[in-house]
Design a protein around this motif. Sequence first.
Motif, mmCIF file in Angstrom:
data_model
loop_
_atom_site.group_PDB
_atom_site.id
_atom_site.type_symbol
_atom_site.label_atom_id
_atom_site.label_comp_id
_atom_site.label_asym_id
_atom_site.label_seq_id
_atom_site.Cartn_x
_atom_site.Cartn_y
_atom_site.Cartn_z
ATOM 1 N N PHE A 39 0.832 -1.189 0.000
ATOM 2 C CA PHE A 39 0.000 0.000 0.000
ATOM 3 C C PHE A 39 0.873 1.246 0.000
ATOM 4 O O PHE A 39 1.882 1.310 0.690
ATOM 5 C CB PHE A 39 -0.919 0.013 1.236
ATOM 6 C CG PHE A 39 -1.873 -1.135 1.251
ATOM 7 C CD1 PHE A 39 -3.084 -1.039 0.607
ATOM 8 C CD2 PHE A 39 -1.550 -2.320 1.893
ATOM 9 C CE1 PHE A 39 -3.973 -2.103 0.612
ATOM 10 C CE2 PHE A 39 -2.422 -3.382 1.909
ATOM 11 C CZ PHE A 39 -3.639 -3.270 1.258
ATOM 12 N N GLY A 40 0.458 2.243 -0.791
ATOM 13 C CA GLY A 40 1.155 3.512 -0.848
ATOM 14 C C GLY A 40 0.717 4.427 0.283
ATOM 15 O O GLY A 40 -0.147 4.090 1.093
ATOM 16 N N PRO A 41 1.316 5.622 0.343
ATOM 17 C CA PRO A 41 0.982 6.559 1.412
ATOM 18 C C PRO A 41 -0.482 7.013 1.374
ATOM 19 O O PRO A 41 -1.030 7.414 2.396
ATOM 20 C CB PRO A 41 1.921 7.734 1.194
ATOM 21 C CG PRO A 41 2.601 7.516 -0.095
ATOM 22 C CD PRO A 41 2.362 6.113 -0.532
ATOM 23 N N ASP A 42 -1.113 6.909 0.204
ATOM 24 C CA ASP A 42 -2.515 7.308 0.099
ATOM 25 C C ASP A 42 -3.469 6.171 0.483
ATOM 26 O O ASP A 42 -4.685 6.348 0.485
ATOM 27 C CB ASP A 42 -2.840 7.789 -1.310
ATOM 28 C CG ASP A 42 -2.535 6.736 -2.364
ATOM 29 O OD1 ASP A 42 -1.963 5.679 -2.017
ATOM 30 O OD2 ASP A 42 -2.873 6.971 -3.534
#
Length: 58
Positions: A39-42
């Motif tokens: 998962f990315g920061p968003d």
Amino acid sequence: MIADTALWLAGIGIALAVPLTFMAANWVRKNVDHGEARFGPDGKVIEDEANASREDCP
């Protein structure tokens, strides 16, 4: 007398439930394929080349 029996049975049930829960969780962790997701920061799933190539295969 009956209350003592019920308390003993409840105590034995609780004493068995705790280790059996951990045994089941360890079995699932070792034997069930959970896949992998990043998962990315968003908070959205990062699609890498390995995942993209699997989706393209029929």
